[in-house]
Design an enzyme around this catalytic site. Structure first.
Site, PDB file in Angstrom:
ATOM      1  N   ASP A 202      16.378 -36.301   8.788  1.00  6.29           N
ATOM      2  CA  ASP A 202      15.233 -35.415   8.968  1.00  6.29           C
ATOM      3  C   ASP A 202      15.321 -34.211   8.034  1.00  6.29           C
ATOM      4  OD1 ASP A 202      12.887 -34.520  10.676  1.00  6.29           O
ATOM      5  OD2 ASP A 202      14.255 -32.827  10.949  1.00  6.29           O
ATOM      6  N   GLU A 240      31.955 -46.817   3.886  1.00  8.64           N
ATOM      7  CA  GLU A 240      33.156 -47.270   4.599  1.00  8.64           C
ATOM      8  C   GLU A 240      32.815 -48.355   5.616  1.00  8.64           C
ATOM      9  OE1 GLU A 240      35.037 -44.034   6.605  1.00  8.64           O
ATOM     10  OE2 GLU A 240      35.188 -42.801   4.782  1.00  8.64           O
TER      11      GLU A 240
END
Length: 520
Positions: A202, A240
């Site tokens: 956002d 990751e």
């Protein structure tokens, strides 16, 4: 490739409060969404994006987050959220959630600590506290204005002021604080560990700001260069986990600046708001598409195409107006709208957007052809834009009215209680149930378009085809040809062997005005 599923996905935005209510209190929740997951799977959705579902006082529809590692009790529990993620995955759908890094809630523990700790404390370094100007510090530190209207500073009892680019209940974080950086790294991992497939970020361009800087021509709080290092850190975490996506909410008019968020070590995608706000005009739309593709191609990033969301006027209403553009500065509330024209154009726009290369977003209710609700009584409106503007801006509640699922009268199967915003009685013709088996309905158009899109469209490139000015025509990698007529009269169709889908009836082999067709 599973690792890049997001490049061409059809993603459905769930505004949870208004989607479906499972416990009968009139507020949409996780239980309601879980019950309706088969509807989304049947529609052909590949991923769900949820607006904030965290604990929140709801000063701004949940964008004032009090706890980034929990679930708002009105929506359910963390265990229910984990079950939702697993069930969506079981139906072949990914789950993207909102993260709100620019600001928190004034009810968040960090902010309570900052108020108690007082001026000069470490706790206040996580936010933007400053002494005031003028006699006794009675004036704000600077003249910044809130995006929601009014001043961007609020004074606390000990005399200092804190910054909030949105509502006073939404204090801005200071991203110069290592504690803030580490906190959000941990939040990302918390949700990735629970199976979330990505984050929509956002207000992504607003994080870095300098309230103490002298005006130098550079925007003091939008798109400052330091923001990119934040997202490089986030990208390392997403990588990751593998197959996870970061989607930026980036409202920037400068495409070169916009493109910096899509560098290979930052966001995977970002919302294409130029397309969302573009008028129903062939030259403007072609220019927007060409600019978008030119911006994304050198970066290897897929574009996103979106016609509506929880902040903007619904397409059926917007496309029926004399001015079909959208701008937050002027929502054109009350401007007359031709519902038949708007409906026809919204159908055509949907097929145009879905045919373009990249991912596409569908905002809940868009597939039902819901119009904007502009006659909500003032006493029921909840958007802070409405209150902070003194009622001069009706705000965003009109596109957030709860969905109609079934039946002939409110609450239309949304709830057994009274919906938090009133539904128009005439929506009985627009329920999912009423449209499900109607071959001419908006829901049937979306379902068939998303089915064909999964086979023929999504990620890739396009080749423009020669055509007269009011027509947009292009061929996709699969050979599918999309032709959209934005003119006033019918146009001949190019040579083809099959009509795969049309947004409206064809006229003796010609394409009528405000109609889009997919051809083989």
């Amino acid at each position: 490739m599973p690792g890049t599923w997001w490049r061409g996905a059809a993603i459905y935005q769930v505004y949870l409060r208004s989607f479906a209510d499972g416990n009968g209190d009139g507020i949409g929740d996780i239980a309601g969404l879980r019950a309706r997951l088969p509807y989304l799977a049947d529609l052909g959705i590949e991923a769900i994006w949820l607006n904030p579902w965290y604990p929140s006082p709801m000063a701004d529809g949940g964008y004032d987050v009090a706890d980034y590692r929990g679930i708002e009790p009105a929506f359910g529990t963390l265990a229910e959220a984990e079950e939702l993620i697993a069930e969506a995955h079981g139906l072949g759908m990914r789950v993207i959630i909102d993260v709100v890094p620019n600001h928190g809630s004034d009810q968040q523990e960090w902010f309570k600590e900052a108020l108690a700790a007082g001026p000069g404390s470490a706790a206040r370094e996580r936010f933007w506290f400053r002494p005031g100007k003028g006699p006794g510090g009675s004036e704000p530190p600077n003249d910044w204005r809130s995006i929601f209207g009014g001043p961007a500073w609020t004074r606390v009892p000990d005399g200092e002021w804190y910054l909030h680019l949105f509502a006073p209940e939404q204090p801005d974080f200071n991203w110069g604080s290592p504690e803030v950086v580490e906190e959000f790294h941990d939040v990302l991992r918390f949700w990735f560990d629970r199976g979330v497939d990505g984050f929509r970020v956002d207000s992504a361009a607003l994080l870095i700001k300098d309230p103490d800087a002298e005006p130098d021509g550079e925007d003091p709080f939008t798109d400052r260069d330091g923001v990119h290092e934040i997202y490089r850190g986030w990208r390392r975490i997403a990588d990751e986990y593998g197959g996870r996506v970061l989607v930026g909410e980036v409202w920037l008019p400068d495409q070169e600046r916009f493109s910096r968020y899509l560098r290979p070590d930052e966001m995977h995608t970002a919302f294409n708001f130029d397309f969302l706000g573009c008028p129903w005009d062939p030259a403007a739309l072609r220019r927007c598409v060409e600019t978008t593709l030119a911006t994304h191609a050198p970066l290897g990033a897929p574009p996103t195409w979106v016609l509506s969301n929880h902040d903007v006027t619904r397409p059926v209403t917007r496309y029926g107006r004399a001015d079909t553009s959208f701008d937050h500065a002027d929502r054109k509330h009350g401007m007359p709208s031709d519902p038949d024209l708007g409906y026809r154009r919204a159908r055509a726009a949907a097929l145009l957007a879905m045919a373009l290369p990249g991912s596409v977003y569908v905002y809940q209710g868009e597939e039902l052809g819901l119009p904007e609700v502009e006659d909500i009584p003032a006493g029921l409106r909840q958007d802070p834009i409405f209150t902070r503007s003194g009622g001069t801006d009706l705000g965003r509640d009109g596109c957030r009215v709860p969905l109609p699922w079934s039946g002939d009268a409110p609450p239309f199967g949304y709830s057994i209680g009274e919906p938090w915003l009133p539904q128009p009685p005439e929506w009985k013709a627009l329920t999912a149930e009423a449209q499900r088996d109607d071959p001419g309905s908006m829901l049937t158009l979306y379902r068939e378009a998303l089915r064909l899109r999964r086979i023929h469209l999504g990620d890739g490139t396009l080749t423009w085809l020669p055509h007269a000015d009011p027509v947009l025509a292009f061929r996709r990698d699969s050979g599918l040809v999309c032709v959209a007529n934005l003119g006033d009269g019918p146009v001949p169709l190019p040579d083809h062997t099959e009509v795969l889908l049309s947004s409206g009836p064809l006229a003796d082999g010609a394409l009528p005005p405000d109609t889009t067709v997919w051809l083989r």
